[in-house]
Motif scaffolding. Structure first.
Motif, PDB file in Angstrom:
ATOM      1  N   LEU A 216     -44.608 -20.371  45.861  1.00  0.00           N
ATOM      2  CA  LEU A 216     -43.318 -19.822  44.983  1.00  0.00           C
ATOM      3  C   LEU A 216     -44.379 -18.566  44.453  1.00  0.00           C
ATOM      4  N   LEU A 217     -45.562 -18.985  43.826  1.00  0.00           N
ATOM      5  CA  LEU A 217     -46.234 -17.812  43.394  1.00  0.00           C
ATOM      6  C   LEU A 217     -46.603 -16.632  44.290  1.00  0.00           C
ATOM      7  N   VAL A 218     -46.912 -17.314  45.508  1.00  0.00           N
ATOM      8  CA  VAL A 218     -47.394 -16.122  46.583  1.00  0.00           C
ATOM      9  C   VAL A 218     -46.178 -15.714  47.107  1.00  0.00           C
ATOM     10  N   LEU A 219     -45.260 -16.311  47.153  1.00  0.00           N
ATOM     11  CA  LEU A 219     -44.173 -15.675  47.698  1.00  0.00           C
ATOM     12  C   LEU A 219     -43.397 -14.597  46.999  1.00  0.00           C
ATOM     13  N   SER A 220     -43.630 -14.748  45.637  1.00  0.00           N
ATOM     14  CA  SER A 220     -43.077 -13.892  44.632  1.00  0.00           C
ATOM     15  C   SER A 220     -43.701 -12.399  44.619  1.00  0.00           C
ATOM     16  N   ASP A 221     -45.223 -12.746  44.985  1.00  0.00           N
ATOM     17  CA  ASP A 221     -46.197 -11.537  45.027  1.00  0.00           C
ATOM     18  C   ASP A 221     -45.769 -10.878  46.329  1.00  0.00           C
ATOM     19  N   LEU A 222     -45.526 -11.406  47.464  1.00  0.00           N
ATOM     20  CA  LEU A 222     -45.217 -10.808  48.677  1.00  0.00           C
ATOM     21  C   LEU A 222     -43.877 -10.187  48.785  1.00  0.00           C
ATOM     22  N   LEU A 223     -42.896 -10.873  48.270  1.00  0.00           N
ATOM     23  CA  LEU A 223     -41.541 -10.238  48.230  1.00  0.00           C
ATOM     24  C   LEU A 223     -41.440  -9.139  47.201  1.00  0.00           C
ATOM     25  N   VAL A 224     -42.245  -9.019  46.345  1.00  0.00           N
ATOM     26  CA  VAL A 224     -42.124  -7.765  45.521  1.00  0.00           C
ATOM     27  C   VAL A 224     -42.446  -6.597  46.277  1.00  0.00           C
ATOM     28  N   ARG A 225     -43.252  -6.687  47.105  1.00  0.00           N
ATOM     29  CA  ARG A 225     -43.928  -5.464  47.839  1.00  0.00           C
ATOM     30  C   ARG A 225     -42.779  -4.956  48.749  1.00  0.00           C
ATOM     31  N   PHE A 226     -41.932  -5.867  49.116  1.00  0.00           N
ATOM     32  CA  PHE A 226     -40.647  -5.486  49.998  1.00  0.00           C
ATOM     33  C   PHE A 226     -39.384  -4.941  49.110  1.00  0.00           C
ATOM     34  N   SER A 227     -39.205  -5.221  47.980  1.00  0.00           N
ATOM     35  CA  SER A 227     -38.170  -5.103  47.215  1.00  0.00           C
ATOM     36  C   SER A 227     -37.615  -3.625  47.209  1.00  0.00           C
ATOM     37  N   GLY A 228     -38.453  -2.579  47.343  1.00  0.00           N
ATOM     38  CA  GLY A 228     -38.152  -1.117  47.478  1.00  0.00           C
ATOM     39  C   GLY A 228     -37.580  -0.551  48.916  1.00  0.00           C
ATOM     40  N   PHE A 229     -37.544  -1.619  49.664  1.00  0.00           N
ATOM     41  CA  PHE A 229     -37.230  -1.206  51.149  1.00  0.00           C
ATOM     42  C   PHE A 229     -35.861  -0.958  51.300  1.00  0.00           C
TER      43      PHE A 229
END
Length: 261
Positions: A216-229
């Motif tokens: 979940l920690l890694v996923l949150s860091d990955l998903l935040v990079r796509f949040s602006g798409f």
């Protein structure tokens, strides 16, 4: 949300006021320096403010005022036996200046002493406010303008043009969304408090809940990079912790109540 951008902004102001772009600071022995745009410098040795074996390559027409009739030079090379730094200037001694002009002619001038002034040159030290250093209240104002359909060509935030909105949304998500993933991880780890008689199951639970928390920690860091798409990515990223947290908390409470019974 508050402390980090403020601290980064303070550090940027310290760099601006520290004189990091003065000639004495960017000249280091046996290192090619490209602090100034179009200008490469190298010195063989440095003792306090005294320099030896100096090489300067000018590809950006920064030093054309040194040579007569050399305003159209494509590049210049300066070699000097010694020199010394005074304020934001370098005084060179015993050297030559070689210029290469637009007509492919080479001129060489020998000098006993000459002076280079770096005060008006364009250095590469970043002094403008970056998005990471922008206060959160200004980012909120930028997002409000974007979602209300207003044009973002004014200087409300220097990094607030329409073509950079994805970076602004990602920054907002990282500041306000990522902290809510921490309580979710805390609730996941709290499942280890449930009593288990079997030691093997208890050991497996440690690996399982640690793995889930780390994922979940890694996923949150990955998903935040796509949040602006897109808006879907943005809303999904912010919604995940608010969906998971009550579900996991209710399950945990039921488990603990069952244990008490």
């Amino acid at each position: 949300t508050l402390i980090t951008p403020t601290a980064l902004n303070i550090s940027r102001n310290l760099i601006k006021d520290s004189g990091v772009d003065t000639a004495s600071n960017f000249l280091k022995p046996n290192v090619f320096s490209d602090t100034f745009k179009g200008l490469t410098l190298y010195i063989g040795s440095k003792n306090d403010e005294k320099l030896e074996y100096i090489f300067i390559k000018d590809d950006g027409n920064n030093l054309n005022n040194l040579l007569p009739e050399a305003k159209n030079s494509k590049d210049q090379t300066i070699l000097a036996r010694r020199g010394f730094v005074k304020e934001n200037k370098i005084i060179l001694e015993n050297g030559i200046i070689q210029s290469y002009d637009q007509n492919n002619k080479i001129r060489i001038i020998q000098f006993n002493r000459t002076l280079l002034n770096f005060q008006n040159l364009d250095n590469r030290v970043i002094k403008d406010l970056k998005i990471q250093e922008t206060p959160t209240i200004k980012i909120l104002g930028c997002l409000k303008k974007y979602y209300s359909g207003e044009l973002l060509d004014d200087i409300y935030i220097k990094n607030c043009p329409k073509n950079n909105i994805a970076v602004i949304i990602e920054t907002f998500s990282r500041r306000l969304g990522m902290p809510f993933y921490i309580p979710v991880i805390s609730v996941l780890i709290s499942f280890l408090l449930i009593y288990k008689k079997n030691k093997k199951i208890k050991m497996y639970d440690r690996y399982i809940f640690f793995g889930l928390s780390f994922f979940l920690l890694v996923l949150s860091d990955l998903l935040v990079r796509f949040s602006g798409f897109s808006n879907i990515h943005f809303i999904s990223y912010l919604s995940i912790p608010f969906i998971l947290l009550p579900i996991l908390y209710i399950i945990l409470l039921n488990k603990l109540k069952g244990e008490l019974k």
